[in-house]
Scaffold this active site. Structure first.
Site, mmCIF file in Angstrom:
data_model
loop_
_atom_site.group_PDB
_atom_site.id
_atom_site.type_symbol
_atom_site.label_atom_id
_atom_site.label_comp_id
_atom_site.label_asym_id
_atom_site.label_seq_id
_atom_site.Cartn_x
_atom_site.Cartn_y
_atom_site.Cartn_z
ATOM 1 N NE ARG A 161 -6.522 3.970 5.966
ATOM 2 C CZ ARG A 161 -5.560 4.396 6.785
ATOM 3 N NH1 ARG A 161 -5.714 4.315 8.095
ATOM 4 N NH2 ARG A 161 -4.439 4.888 6.305
ATOM 5 C CB CYS B 293 -4.536 18.665 14.593
ATOM 6 S SG CYS B 293 -4.245 16.895 14.755
ATOM 7 C CG ASP C 287 3.031 0.371 10.244
ATOM 8 O OD1 ASP C 287 2.337 1.012 11.044
ATOM 9 O OD2 ASP C 287 3.343 0.807 9.125
ATOM 10 C CE LYS D 238 -1.857 1.222 3.993
ATOM 11 N NZ LYS D 238 -1.596 2.612 4.452
ATOM 12 C CG ASN D 239 2.916 2.305 3.442
ATOM 13 O OD1 ASN D 239 1.792 2.790 3.495
ATOM 14 N ND2 ASN D 239 3.503 1.762 4.499
ATOM 15 N NE ARG E 153 6.300 16.209 15.253
ATOM 16 C CZ ARG E 153 6.416 15.969 16.547
ATOM 17 N NH1 ARG E 153 7.229 16.688 17.269
ATOM 18 N NH2 ARG E 153 5.735 15.005 17.107
#
Length: 452
Positions: free
Chosen positions: A432, A135, A324, A37-38, A140
């Site tokens: 996901r 946020c 992970d 996925k990444n 960050r």
């Protein structure tokens, strides 16, 4: 007739949000992992940079992939099925601007829109990021992205509805030193620098295998990128790029998750498509914790090697032990005699998933500011946490609500390890990151029902 990937992705989201799981049964069998996925989602964004069509292979059937596909289509990219299952073709010849509302509607909770900025600035001279709430714009990681884009010459304008970026003088190469080797910020720099005028030097870059695979994709497109010692990446900008044909690197996160499931349930799982090279660090810890594995040409077989053993683990950026990986490993460590310690140095607030394990009978104490004792390989960070796991502790069924992707997977594995029945809510988030998750559980002999 093969079901189109886009349609099957939407349909394959877990149809029920709740699983009733009857545990205490070892998992046995084979599962296959596809593209990471990444990598896949970032390689899909890279298609915006090409002048011709690109083909990406082994695209996983995940909801995150569907989100990126929708965002590309909103910007005018034509996406069609390729010449084999899991292949997608991206034609960027009609790329155009999209409105805030369209991007917002398709992005959902994804951070992916920020990675569209560099390619869209090159292509259209402007890009928009909707205010996705909470946020997410001001935290960050997003600031890392915006700071890098400013150094390339982008003008960042914060509006009530989101952020507008423009490049009135084009984008030029820059010298960028990341305060932390962020994967997302490294991807942002790569996707922006390849067509920026001049040379870009990126220091303290992330060097995960998925980053290296993205570099391979960009090089196929005509980019000039070199990886130097000490986390330095040099990119020489080029005027144009072409499309690519690329097969995604396998999903090492999913492979490690199933390995931990075999360890926790005292089962035996063959993970097809897993490769040793990208999992060296995980395999070392797996062996130390009492696991056994056999590396084969088409995958890796995982099971226990006698009694489990306590370990001390420090998460870190690659080549360290991935954050992970720690959550599913913690489930297995609840069954190991003795005291294990997991130092989480990458993300704050990632130990919240242990509350459900404690509810199920685990002995886990979370130290919200980390632990000072003992020798450390990874330098302490202000945000780090530590979990002390004392075992073995029998787990029993409970009602659980999953907090996030890896934590949710870990809760399912804990329920499969426990005696009795557990009710696990919120499992739709697993779509996901885990393709055909319920089918794989069934193939491994899990006993569960989908509720709702």
């Amino acid at each position: 007739m093969t079901t189109p990937l886009h349609e099957s992705t939407i349909a394959s989201k877990l149809s029920g949000d709740v699983l009733a799981i009857r545990g205490g049964r070892p998992l046995h069998g084979r599962v296959d992992v596809k593209g990471a996925k990444n990598l896949a989602t970032k390689a899909m964004v890279a298609t915006l940079l090409g002048e011709t069509a690109s083909t990406l292979r082994d695209v996983p059937d995940l909801s995150d992939v569907a989100v990126v596909r929708s965002l590309l289509e909103v910007h005018g990219v034509r996406v069609t099925e390729g010449d084999e299952p899991g292949a997608l073709v991206f034609d960027p010849s009609d790329v155009e601007s999209a409105h805030f509302e369209e991007i917002d509607a398709h992005a959902g909770a994804s951070r992916i829109p920020i990675l569209f900025c560099g390619p869209l600035l090159h292509r259209l001279g402007q890009a928009f990021i909707p205010d996705l709430g909470g946020c997410r714009i001001g935290d960050r990681p997003i600031d890392f992205h915006l700071d890098a884009l400013r150094k390339f010459g982008a003008v960042v304008e914060k509006l009530p509805s989101g952020i507008r970026l423009s490049a009135p003088n084009g984008l030029k190469g820059a010298s960028i030193h990341l305060p932390y080797p962020s994967v997302g910020a490294t991807e942002q720099v790569l996707l922006t620098a390849v067509r920026a005028q001049g040379q870009t030097e990126l220091r303290n870059a992330a060097i995960e295998p998925e980053i290296m695979d993205l570099i391979a994709v960009l090089q196929k497109m005509g980019a000039i990128i070199s990886y130097e010692p000490n986390r330095v990446i040099l990119i020489e900008g080029v005027e144009t790029l072409r499309g690519y044909d690329h097969r995604s690197i396998f999903d090492r996160n999913e492979a490690a998750s199933w390995a931990c499931a075999a360890l926790a349930t005292d089962g035996e799982i063959f993970v097809g498509g897993a490769k040793q090279q990208e999992m060296l660090t995980f395999l070392n810890v797996f062996r130390k914790a009492g696991g056994w594995f056999d590396v084969r040409e088409d995958g890796i077989l995982f099971r226990r090697d006698g009694q489990l053993k306590p370990v001390i683990v420090e998460t870190d950026v690659h080549p360290g032990f991935m954050t992970d990986w720690q959550q599913p490993l913690v489930v297995a460590l609840t069954q190991a005699p003795g005291r294990s310690v997991v130092h989480e140095t990458v993300y704050e607030n990632r130990m919240g998933f242990t509350e459900a394990l404690v509810k199920m009978g685990a002995d886990i104490v979370v130290h919200p500011h980390g632990l000072q004792d003992g020798p450390r390989r990874v330098a302490r960070r202000e945000l780090e946490q530590a979990a002390v796991i004392t075992g073995p502790t029998p787990l029993h069924g409970a009602e659980i609500v999953v907090p996030d992707l890896r934590g949710g997977y870990s809760h399912v594995i804990a329920a499969l390890t426990a005696t009795g029945e557990s009710t696990v809510s919120g499992v739709d988030i697993l779509s996901r990151g885990y393709e055909k998750f319920l089918d794989k559980l069934t193939a491994l002999g899990a006993d569960f029902d989908v509720i709702g």
